[in-house]
Design a protein around this motif. Sequence first.
Motif, PDB file in Angstrom:
ATOM      1  N   MET A   1      -2.786 -15.681  82.483  1.00 14.99           N
ATOM      2  CA  MET A   1      -4.009 -16.054  83.430  1.00 14.99           C
ATOM      3  C   MET A   1      -4.667 -17.284  82.958  1.00 14.99           C
ATOM      4  N   SER A   2      -5.152 -18.186  83.788  1.00 13.06           N
ATOM      5  CA  SER A   2      -5.962 -19.268  83.403  1.00 13.06           C
ATOM      6  C   SER A   2      -7.276 -19.065  83.101  1.00 13.06           C
ATOM      7  N   ALA A   3      -7.766 -19.544  82.320  1.00 11.86           N
ATOM      8  CA  ALA A   3      -9.197 -19.312  81.624  1.00 11.86           C
ATOM      9  C   ALA A   3     -10.159 -19.860  82.780  1.00 11.86           C
ATOM     10  N   ILE A   4      -9.990 -20.831  83.439  1.00  7.43           N
ATOM     11  CA  ILE A   4     -10.629 -21.316  84.677  1.00  7.43           C
ATOM     12  C   ILE A   4      -9.819 -21.635  85.799  1.00  7.43           C
ATOM     13  N   GLU A   5     -10.317 -20.806  87.060  1.00  3.13           N
ATOM     14  CA  GLU A   5      -9.532 -21.029  88.113  1.00  3.13           C
ATOM     15  C   GLU A   5     -10.576 -21.210  89.286  1.00  3.13           C
ATOM     16  N   VAL A   6     -10.411 -22.714  89.956  1.00  5.92           N
ATOM     17  CA  VAL A   6     -11.418 -22.942  90.990  1.00  5.92           C
ATOM     18  C   VAL A   6     -10.498 -23.369  91.991  1.00  5.92           C
ATOM     19  N   THR A   7     -11.146 -23.000  93.374  1.00  6.38           N
ATOM     20  CA  THR A   7     -10.535 -23.044  94.502  1.00  6.38           C
ATOM     21  C   THR A   7     -11.459 -23.519  95.651  1.00  6.38           C
ATOM     22  N   GLY A   8     -11.300 -24.633  96.387  1.00  8.15           N
ATOM     23  CA  GLY A   8     -12.116 -24.884  97.383  1.00  8.15           C
ATOM     24  C   GLY A   8     -13.659 -24.882  97.172  1.00  8.15           C
ATOM     25  N   LEU A   9     -14.010 -25.230  96.133  1.00  7.97           N
ATOM     26  CA  LEU A   9     -15.599 -25.261  95.525  1.00  7.97           C
ATOM     27  C   LEU A   9     -16.274 -26.294  96.183  1.00  7.97           C
ATOM     28  N   THR A  10     -17.272 -25.746  97.005  1.00  9.43           N
ATOM     29  CA  THR A  10     -18.289 -26.900  97.798  1.00  9.43           C
ATOM     30  C   THR A  10     -19.842 -26.229  97.589  1.00  9.43           C
ATOM     31  N   LYS A  11     -20.622 -27.204  97.229  1.00  8.30           N
ATOM     32  CA  LYS A  11     -21.920 -27.284  97.088  1.00  8.30           C
ATOM     33  C   LYS A  11     -22.507 -28.190  97.962  1.00  8.30           C
ATOM     34  N   ALA A  12     -23.378 -27.751  99.046  1.00  6.97           N
ATOM     35  CA  ALA A  12     -24.264 -28.640  99.897  1.00  6.97           C
ATOM     36  C   ALA A  12     -25.659 -28.382  99.692  1.00  6.97           C
ATOM     37  N   PHE A  13     -26.402 -29.324  99.716  1.00  6.92           N
ATOM     38  CA  PHE A  13     -27.859 -29.365  99.611  1.00  6.92           C
ATOM     39  C   PHE A  13     -28.477 -29.708 100.805  1.00  6.92           C
ATOM     40  N   ARG A  14     -29.345 -29.171 101.457  1.00  6.47           N
ATOM     41  CA  ARG A  14     -30.071 -29.766 102.396  1.00  6.47           C
ATOM     42  C   ARG A  14     -31.465 -30.371 101.943  1.00  6.47           C
ATOM     43  N   THR A  15     -31.486 -31.687 102.357  1.00  8.17           N
ATOM     44  CA  THR A  15     -32.746 -32.603 101.856  1.00  8.17           C
ATOM     45  C   THR A  15     -33.484 -33.032 103.329  1.00  8.17           C
ATOM     46  N   TYR A  16     -34.607 -33.188 102.850  1.00  6.40           N
ATOM     47  CA  TYR A  16     -35.665 -33.497 104.161  1.00  6.40           C
ATOM     48  C   TYR A  16     -35.883 -35.146 104.029  1.00  6.40           C
ATOM     49  N   LYS A  17     -35.526 -35.384 105.247  1.00  4.73           N
ATOM     50  CA  LYS A  17     -35.771 -36.926 105.606  1.00  4.73           C
ATOM     51  C   LYS A  17     -37.150 -37.091 106.159  1.00  4.73           C
ATOM     52  N   LYS A  18     -38.033 -38.055 105.332  1.00  4.69           N
ATOM     53  CA  LYS A  18     -39.354 -38.078 105.617  1.00  4.69           C
ATOM     54  C   LYS A  18     -39.396 -39.624 106.179  1.00  4.69           C
ATOM     55  N   LYS A  19     -39.932 -39.526 107.446  1.00  3.60           N
ATOM     56  CA  LYS A  19     -40.122 -40.973 107.879  1.00  3.60           C
ATOM     57  C   LYS A  19     -41.362 -41.890 107.225  1.00  3.60           C
ATOM     58  N   PRO A  20     -41.212 -43.215 107.211  1.00  3.61           N
ATOM     59  CA  PRO A  20     -42.231 -43.817 106.412  1.00  3.61           C
ATOM     60  C   PRO A  20     -43.583 -43.779 106.828  1.00  3.61           C
ATOM     61  N   GLY A  21     -44.656 -43.938 106.056  1.00 10.33           N
ATOM     62  CA  GLY A  21     -45.949 -44.333 106.698  1.00 10.33           C
ATOM     63  C   GLY A  21     -46.494 -42.892 106.897  1.00 10.33           C
ATOM     64  N   PHE A  22     -47.913 -42.916 107.001  1.00  2.67           N
ATOM     65  CA  PHE A  22     -48.777 -41.968 107.395  1.00  2.67           C
ATOM     66  C   PHE A  22     -48.585 -41.200 108.512  1.00  2.67           C
TER      67      PHE A  22
END
Length: 325
Positions: A1-22
């Motif tokens: 057996m493999s010590a590390i087995e990784v399949t289709g691993l995905t990590k997505a982050f949701r980030t806030y896009k702020k418009k410029p200025g006040f």
Amino acid sequence: MSAIEVTGLTKAFRTYKKKPGFAGALRGLWRREYEQTFAVKNVGFRVEPGELVGFLGPNGAGKTTTLKMLAGLLHPTEGSARVLGYVPWERADGYRRQFALLLGQKNQLWWDLPARESLELNAKIYGISQTALNRTIDEMTGLLAVRDKMDVAVRELSLGERMKMELIAALLHRPKVLFLDEPTIGLDVVSQKTVREFLRDYNAREKTTILLTSHYMTDIHELCQRVIIIDRGAISFDGRLSEVVDRFADFKLVTIQCDGMPGRSPEALARFGEVVSQSPGSITFKIKRDRVIPVCKALLDELIVTDIDIHEIPIEEVIRSLFAR
């Protein structure tokens, strides 16, 4: 057996896009716009027990995110992984006692305490006997040349000494899997060499599975036969380090020494190959692999050559050009 087995691993982050200025800040109070960023996308690989594998990629490629998921610090968005038969993010007690994660830019030792006291605390957490603790500390501090620094407060240690103590803390419970993220970052060349030799010997002796990230190609070249290259969150290469040179460096460097540099124009010299450097009595060409022999013959026929040297492109340059693509 493999010590590390990784399949289709995905990590997505949701980030806030702020418009410029006040006005943009006010608009964000009622209606926010988000975008999804993939730090890791559909990653898959296997690492066998006892392997020491280099995990390479440019900044932001997803190396640290992958290690954090394999250590159970982050939950993936999709995909699966097993380390020593455990799902890392389930954080089973049996798994936590068999792996270690060392982040070169993070401290795990208590800043104001001597390293000895932090190590003794870790020993209590892992249930390590005093006899085993003393034996391990004596062995590792001797190999890393920090035996006389055990009773010095961590904040008073140099960066190299502190990193060696962090390495001892990570290996105190003799983990079967070790994740190393930039373990030699910021160290001087002497400390880097000491840490590399220690890791090489430790891996050979204990058969610990090690996944290593580093921007110092000397670390990878001296420690790893196999490398996994990740870029923009996806695996772009997985194989022997020597294959990287064969696949992505289709040229060699040829340096000639001449008795009295001939009065050749740059255009005349360029027909032999790309001129990398030129100095009185010496020229270095970058030449395609399939043209090395005929070009060397032409150089010997047309110039008064006293010495000729043919060598591979440094692995650092190969990886750098690969990342640039």
